[in-house]
Scaffold this active site. Structure first.
Site, PDB file in Angstrom:
ATOM      1  N   GLU B  32     104.288 135.283  76.385  1.00 12.46           N
ATOM      2  CA  GLU B  32     104.947 134.137  75.765  1.00 12.46           C
ATOM      3  C   GLU B  32     105.402 133.143  76.837  1.00 12.46           C
ATOM      4  OE1 GLU B  32     108.058 136.109  73.553  1.00 12.46           O
ATOM      5  OE2 GLU B  32     106.586 137.232  72.395  1.00 12.46           O
ATOM      6  N   GLU B  63     105.179 140.282  69.937  1.00 13.09           N
ATOM      7  CA  GLU B  63     105.132 141.316  70.969  1.00 13.09           C
ATOM      8  C   GLU B  63     104.204 142.474  70.625  1.00 13.09           C
ATOM      9  OE1 GLU B  63     107.903 139.958  69.804  1.00 13.09           O
ATOM     10  OE2 GLU B  63     108.527 138.766  71.523  1.00 13.09           O
ATOM     11  N   PHE B  86     111.372 139.721  77.892  1.00 13.12           N
ATOM     12  CA  PHE B  86     112.552 140.505  78.268  1.00 13.12           C
ATOM     13  C   PHE B  86     112.227 141.963  77.945  1.00 13.12           C
ATOM     14  CE2 PHE B  86     114.518 136.406  77.922  1.00 13.12           C
ATOM     15  CZ  PHE B  86     115.628 136.443  78.739  1.00 13.12           C
ATOM     16  N   HIS B 132     119.542 141.229  75.417  1.00 11.20           N
ATOM     17  CA  HIS B 132     118.715 140.688  76.504  1.00 11.20           C
ATOM     18  C   HIS B 132     119.120 141.244  77.867  1.00 11.20           C
ATOM     19  CE1 HIS B 132     117.768 137.640  73.464  1.00 11.20           C
ATOM     20  NE2 HIS B 132     116.797 137.204  74.232  1.00 11.20           N
TER      21      HIS B 132
HETATM   22  C1  TPP Z   1     111.459 139.311  69.992  1.00  9.97           C
HETATM   23  C2  TPP Z   1     111.737 138.163  70.872  1.00  9.97           C
HETATM   24  N1  TPP Z   1     110.731 137.601  71.541  1.00  9.97           N
HETATM   25  C3  TPP Z   1     110.979 136.558  72.374  1.00  9.97           C
HETATM   26  C4  TPP Z   1     112.236 136.079  72.525  1.00  9.97           C
HETATM   27  C5  TPP Z   1     112.514 134.933  73.480  1.00  9.97           C
HETATM   28  N2  TPP Z   1     112.724 133.719  72.701  1.00  9.97           N
HETATM   29  C6  TPP Z   1     113.958 133.371  72.290  1.00  9.97           C
HETATM   30  S1  TPP Z   1     113.928 132.060  71.284  1.00  9.97           S
HETATM   31  C7  TPP Z   1     112.265 131.909  71.403  1.00  9.97           C
HETATM   32  C8  TPP Z   1     111.568 130.822  70.647  1.00  9.97           C
HETATM   33  C9  TPP Z   1     111.739 130.995  69.192  1.00  9.97           C
HETATM   34  O1  TPP Z   1     111.076 129.988  68.528  1.00  9.97           O
HETATM   35  P1  TPP Z   1     111.350 129.667  67.009  1.00  9.97           P
HETATM   36  O2  TPP Z   1     111.349 130.915  66.210  1.00  9.97           O
HETATM   37  O3  TPP Z   1     110.413 128.604  66.606  1.00  9.97           O
HETATM   38  O4  TPP Z   1     112.837 129.120  66.987  1.00  9.97           O
HETATM   39  P2  TPP Z   1     113.430 127.832  67.733  1.00  9.97           P
HETATM   40  O5  TPP Z   1     113.828 128.261  69.106  1.00  9.97           O
HETATM   41  O6  TPP Z   1     112.375 126.805  67.752  1.00  9.97           O
HETATM   42  O7  TPP Z   1     114.609 127.431  66.920  1.00  9.97           O
HETATM   43  C10 TPP Z   1     111.748 132.899  72.231  1.00  9.97           C
HETATM   44  C11 TPP Z   1     110.324 133.045  72.572  1.00  9.97           C
HETATM   45  C12 TPP Z   1     113.271 136.712  71.818  1.00  9.97           C
HETATM   46  N3  TPP Z   1     114.555 136.342  71.948  1.00  9.97           N
HETATM   47  N4  TPP Z   1     112.998 137.730  70.982  1.00  9.97           N
END
Ligand code: TPP
Lengths: 328, 330
Positions: B32, B63, B86, B132
């Site tokens: 990612e 994931e 993470f 995290h």
């Molecule tokens: C399971 C998981 N994968 C990756 C992350 C890292 N991460 C946090 S927010 C995010 C983006 C999420 O995008 P979206 O669902 O579109 O929400 P937005 O941030 O745009 O509000 C990522 C990749 C995480 N916190 N949890």
């Protein structure tokens, strides 16, 4: 009675004015957080929902107090809209003992269970099955409440999204899935991460209705959510609502935003600001004057400044609480 | 000898991946935000410019699918490196890692191989709170079929990552977030360090500290303080938990007669228990002059408040105290 604007029946003129004020609260809260973050006064990480105020406020406006929500890592707006106190939220971000989680949770983990907020979530897609479980309780115990489940466009690519929606669909659970499509999942543009034109189109695969809505139009947001909530309350099952919106800020701190252009950002900011749009409608309908609008804005600003003061003056948690609350 | 070139841990990891990708077409990375964004911690910054989006493959937030696709690609001839944003999100990828990657070759009677590397940042200290900040390495170490690596320096990271990429087994490669910015000597040319060989980070005679990841650095600081009080500390960094170089640890304990095991992960069920048991089961038992001491994180989720966050895991002063209790025990 409101005549000229189309709003759900429970939305009074007074409520509209409150919502206008609430959107300012959300905006000022997150702008303050941004400022303190830059100054190093708030640590950890935080995800701001500036620009997305209408999807949070509009969707939650049509709920009853007993209804529940699940939120996301970008959840300050949902939290405020569901009735959380901004001073306790700010105290949490400052890591103070007066915060919603006594300083243990921070931005990503604020919950306010008494007000029906089952919690923000640091795991993308983590809240979606939880919303389904909350809806299951309502159905099994015949409680009649509905659960609104917020998540992002990125989250709609997680297995938890697909599994949870399918389960809610086959069991006709009273849950409304609200995808806040702000165009990016961290750095991933939705166009590159999703092949269908609309995330709401995926509803067809689960045999439930899917609705696309302008997430920056609070009136549209209220109407579409209201319809979905009513449907859920009648026992007809879930709806997938996709609110098209935009986050003005970066994903979180230290985001160089290389994945999008300045022009795109400016377009959303200057032409589709949800607060400005609501203000124009309220003024043209004679529900609000320019002066009142300014007063409400100033009031919201003041409330957030007071929240900061409350947070700054609050004590740090005593070290003893470190090992408390691991088990009930 | 060229001048001692310094690199950050993060740059060492990146350099290794780039060098391997240059010489082996089968190696690619997937995860990612690893493209333009350069990964959540900047490890892959600039790589998409050199290798393009085919081989620096930006994925959706999925994931389980990322891990599963890596298993499938590895089974069919590629050598994927997954960056899991993470290490906490291993929970979502667990089926593919634990039930598929780790079991595959064995179940199929020794046919095929699964040469994949799953790199992932772990540990606390960034204020990112309970979802995290975890250190879940003992989980993965429990699973037969996986190799588990936890380097504490950029030098070790570069050499061990090459070994992991060359390995025909699934390897979980834990990178501590707070180590990413630390600097040290890292040779420019590619080199490989053996998986399963501990490193003696400091020689000493009075007590052995077995420490992993960031605790190696805390132990090194503690050793400087303890030296002032006349206590000579030997520090062993296992570097790889599976396979574990227990012999080096045993030899050290036989020399010093005293041992403190320290890691950031929760003490209960942590890998320190395994190390302590192996020492107790070995001939080093007869050389022990004091009970084996274990230090680990408290049995709490990592809290947000920075003071509480620090208090949840062992600090330098805790190590100093533990060593003194061990050394002054009659
Ligand atoms: C399971 C998981 N994968 C990756 C992350 C890292 N991460 C946090 S927010 C995010 C983006 C999420 O995008 P979206 O669902 O579109 O929400 P937005 O941030 O745009 O509000 C990522 C990749 C995480 N916190 N949890």
């Amino acid at each position: 009675m409101i005549t000229n604007v189309n709003v759900p029946p429970m939305i009074t003129e007074k409520k509209l004015v409150e919502l206008f004020h609430q959107m300012w609260l959300i905006r000022f809260f997150d702008e303050k957080v941004d400022e303190f973050f830059a100054k190093g006064l708030i640590h950890g990480t935080t995800h701001l929902c500036v620009g997305q105020e209408a999807s949070a406020s509009g969707a939650i406006a049509v709920l009853e107090e007993r209804d529940k929500i699940t939120s996301t890592h970008r959840g300050h707006g949902h939290c405020i809209a569901k009735g959380a106190e901004t001073n306790r939220m700010m105290a949490e971000l400052f890591g103070r003992v007066t915060g919603y989680c006594r300083g243990k949770g921070g931005s990503m983990h604020i919950a306010d269970v008494e007000k029906g907020n089952l919690g923000a979530n640091g795991i993308v897609g983590g809240g979606i099955p939880i919303a389904v479980g909350s809806a299951l309780t309502s159905q099994m115990k015949k409680l009649g409440y509905v659960t609104l489940c917020f998540f992002g466009d990125g989250a709609s690519n997680e297995g938890s999204f697909h599994e949870a929606i399918n389960m809610a669909a086959i069991w006709n659970l009273p849950v409304v899935f609200i995808c806040e499509n702000n165009q990016y999942g961290m750095s991933g543009p939705v166009k590159e991460m999703v092949k269908v034109a609309n995330i709401a189109d995926r509803a067809a695969a689960y045999g439930i209705p899917g609705q696309v809505v302008d997430g920056n139009d609070i009136f549209a947001m209220m109407n579409v959510t209201h319809e979905a909530v009513e449907r859920a309350r009648r026992g007809e099952g879930p709806t997938l609502v996709e609110a098209k919106t935009y986050r003005w800020k970066g994903h979180s701190k230290s985001d160089a935003k290389k994945y999008r252009t300045r022009e795109e950002e400016m377009d959303w900011r200057s032409n589709r600001d949800p607060i400005e749009r609501m203000k124009r409608v309220l003024i043209s309908e004679g529900m609000l004057s320019e002066q009142e609008a300014e007063r409400l804005e100033a009031e919201a600003k003041k409330e957030i400044e007071d929240a900061v003061k409350f947070a700054e003056e609050s004590p740090m948690p005593p070290i003893e609480i470190l090992e408390e609350d691991v088990y009930a | 000898m060229s001048t001692q070139r310094e690199l950050t841990y993060l740059e060492a990891v990146r350099e290794c991946m780039s060098q391997e990708m240059r010489v082996n077409e089968d190696v690619f990375i997937m995860g990612e935000d690893i493209g333009l964004y350069g990964g959540a911690f900047g490890v892959t910054r600039g790589m998409i410019e050199e290798f393009g989006n085919e081989r620096v493959r930006n994925t959706p937030i999925s994931e389980a699918a990322i891990a599963g696709a890596a298993v499938g690609a590895a089974m069919t001839g590629m050598r994927p490196i997954v960056e899991l944003q993470f290490s906490d999100f291993i929970t979502i990828a667990t089926d593919q890692i634990v039930n598929q990657a780790a079991k595959n070759r064995y179940m199929f009677g020794g046919k095929g191989k699964v040469p994949l590397v799953l790199r992932t940042p772990s540990g606390s200290g960034t204020g990112a709170a309970a979802q995290h900040s975890q250190s879940l390495e003992a989980w993965m170490a429990h699973i037969p079929g996986l190799k588990v690596i936890q380097p504490s320096t950029g030098y070790d990271a570069k050499g061990l990552l090459k070994a992991a990429i060359d390995d025909d087994n699934p390897v979980i490669f834990y990178e501590h977030k707070l180590l990413y910015r630390t600097k040290g000597y890292v040779p420019e040319e590619p080199y490989s360090l053996p998986i399963g060989k501990a490193d003696i980070k400091r020689q000493g005679t009075d007590v052995t500290i077995v420490a992993t990841a960031i605790m190696v650095h805390k132990a090194l600081q503690a050793a400087v303080e303890l030296e002032k009080e006349g206590i000579s500390v030997e520090i062993i960094d296992p570097r790889t938990l599976v396979p574990l170089d227990i012999e080096t640890i045993i030899e050290s304990v036989k020399k010093t007669g005293r041992v403190v095991v320290v890691h950031e992960a929760v003490k209960r069920g942590g890998f320190g228990g395994e190390i302590a048991s192996l020492i107790a089961e070995s001939e080093a038992f007869d050389y022990l002059d004091a009970p084996i001491k274990r230090l680990g994180g408290k049995s709490v989720p990592i809290p947000y408040n920075p003071v509480l966050e620090k208090a949840a895991i062992p600090q330098e002063r805790d190590i100093i105290q533990a060593v003194k209790e061990t050394v002054f025990r009659r």
